[in-house]
Write a protein that holds these residues in place. Structure first.
Motif, PDB file in Angstrom:
ATOM      1  N   VAL A 133       0.835  -1.202   0.000  1.00  0.00           N
ATOM      2  CA  VAL A 133       0.000   0.000   0.000  1.00  0.00           C
ATOM      3  C   VAL A 133       0.870   1.253   0.000  1.00  0.00           C
ATOM      4  O   VAL A 133       0.613   2.201  -0.743  1.00  0.00           O
ATOM      5  N   GLU A 134       1.930   1.235   0.797  1.00  0.00           N
ATOM      6  CA  GLU A 134       2.829   2.386   0.821  1.00  0.00           C
ATOM      7  C   GLU A 134       3.480   2.597  -0.545  1.00  0.00           C
ATOM      8  O   GLU A 134       3.631   3.733  -1.002  1.00  0.00           O
ATOM      9  N   ASP A 135       3.826   1.511  -1.208  1.00  0.00           N
ATOM     10  CA  ASP A 135       4.415   1.590  -2.549  1.00  0.00           C
ATOM     11  C   ASP A 135       3.408   2.166  -3.549  1.00  0.00           C
ATOM     12  O   ASP A 135       3.771   3.004  -4.384  1.00  0.00           O
ATOM     13  N   LEU A 136       2.154   1.743  -3.452  1.00  0.00           N
ATOM     14  CA  LEU A 136       1.120   2.277  -4.334  1.00  0.00           C
ATOM     15  C   LEU A 136       0.944   3.776  -4.120  1.00  0.00           C
ATOM     16  O   LEU A 136       0.827   4.544  -5.087  1.00  0.00           O
ATOM     17  N   ARG A 137       0.945   4.193  -2.859  1.00  0.00           N
ATOM     18  CA  ARG A 137       0.837   5.626  -2.558  1.00  0.00           C
ATOM     19  C   ARG A 137       2.020   6.397  -3.129  1.00  0.00           C
ATOM     20  O   ARG A 137       1.851   7.465  -3.715  1.00  0.00           O
ATOM     21  N   ALA A 138       3.214   5.846  -2.961  1.00  0.00           N
ATOM     22  CA  ALA A 138       4.423   6.519  -3.458  1.00  0.00           C
ATOM     23  C   ALA A 138       4.397   6.671  -4.973  1.00  0.00           C
ATOM     24  O   ALA A 138       4.970   7.614  -5.514  1.00  0.00           O
ATOM     25  N   LEU A 141      -1.097   6.430  -6.275  1.00  0.00           N
ATOM     26  CA  LEU A 141      -2.474   6.050  -5.960  1.00  0.00           C
ATOM     27  C   LEU A 141      -2.855   6.603  -4.594  1.00  0.00           C
ATOM     28  O   LEU A 141      -2.131   6.425  -3.620  1.00  0.00           O
ATOM     29  N   THR A 142      -3.989   7.268  -4.537  1.00  0.00           N
ATOM     30  CA  THR A 142      -4.514   7.756  -3.268  1.00  0.00           C
ATOM     31  C   THR A 142      -5.245   6.611  -2.563  1.00  0.00           C
ATOM     32  O   THR A 142      -5.576   5.593  -3.185  1.00  0.00           O
ATOM     33  N   ASP A 143      -5.514   6.798  -1.301  1.00  0.00           N
ATOM     34  CA  ASP A 143      -6.289   5.793  -0.575  1.00  0.00           C
ATOM     35  C   ASP A 143      -7.662   5.603  -1.215  1.00  0.00           C
ATOM     36  O   ASP A 143      -8.176   4.483  -1.283  1.00  0.00           O
ATOM     37  N   ILE A 146      -7.226   3.358  -4.191  1.00  0.00           N
ATOM     38  CA  ILE A 146      -6.947   1.990  -3.733  1.00  0.00           C
ATOM     39  C   ILE A 146      -8.249   1.302  -3.330  1.00  0.00           C
ATOM     40  O   ILE A 146      -8.522   0.163  -3.738  1.00  0.00           O
TER      41      ILE A 146
END
Length: 177
Positions: A133-138, A141-143, A146
Motif C-alpha cells: 500500500v505504501e508503494d502504491l501511494r508513493a 495512488l490515493t487511498d 486503492i
C-alpha cells in the motif's frame, strides 16, 4: 445449457420484472448475467446499485473496464471477458489496450499501476506483501483510488464466480480465454 437458468421476464414476480424491463430499456437487452441474478431480488438490487455507484468514483470508464478484463482473465470467466471486451471498446480501448489489460497491464503508467494492483488483489486473495500500500501511494495512488480498485475487483469477482458456477450462456460477442 446453463447450470442456473436466467429468469425470464414473463416468469418473474412483478417487482423483479419491472427491474428487468428497466435494464432492457437502458441496455436494449437483459444480459443473461442480470437475469441470473434475478433469482434473488436482494442480489439483483445490490449488484445494480453497486455497479451504478462505482460509476461515480474516481476511476474512469476505461480504468474500470481494464480492471474487469484483468479480473475476468485471472478467474477464467468467458462471459465477463466477452461482455467487458465489448464494453471496453465502447469505453474507447483499442485491441492492444484490451490485450494488455487482460494480462494485468496497460499503456499509461497510472493505468498500469491500477490494473496490476487489481490483478495482484485477485491472485493474492487480498493478502498483499508488507509495504504494498505504501508503494502504491508513493507511485501516485490515493487511498480513495486503492479502495475503489478493491471495490471494482470485488464486483467483478461476484460476476465472474456467478457466471462460472451458473455456466451462464454468453450473450455478447464471444471472446476466447
Amino acid at each position: 445449457m446453463a447450470n442456473i437458468q436466467p429468469v425470464k421476464v414473463n416468469h418473474a414476480d412483478a417487482n423483479t420484472a419491472a427491474i428487468l424491463n428497466a435494464v432492457k430499456s437502458k441496455l436494449g437487452m437483459v444480459p443473461n448475467l442480470i437475469a441470473t441474478f434475478a433469482h434473488s431480488k436482494p442480489v439483483l438490487d445490490s449488484y445494480l446499485q453497486f455497479s451504478e455507484n462505482l460509476t461515480y468514483g474516481l476511476l474512469t470508464d476505461k480504468q474500470r473496464e481494464m480492471i474487469a478484463l484483468a479480473v475476468a482473465q485471472v478467474n477464467l470467466c468467458r462471459y465477463c471477458l466477452s461482455a467487458h471486451t465489448m464494453l471496453a471498446r465502447v469505453a474507447g480501448l483499442n485491441e492492444t489496450e484490451i490485450d494488455r489489460a487482460r494480462r494485468g497491464g496497460a499503456i499509461e503508467a497510472i493505468d498500469e499501476l491500477i490494473v496490476a494492483f487489481a490483478k495482484k488483489v485477485v491472485v493474492s486473495r487480498g493478502m498483499l506483501d508488507p509495504g504494498t500500500v505504501e508503494d502504491l501511494r508513493a507511485k501516485g495512488l490515493t487511498d480513495a483510488l486503492i479502495i475503489e480498485v478493491i471495490a471494482n475487483v470485488i464486483i467483478n469477482m461476484m460476476t465472474n464466480y456467478t457466471n462460472n458456477i451458473a455456466d451462464t450462456v454468453v450473450d455478447f460477442p464471444l471472446v476466447n480465454l
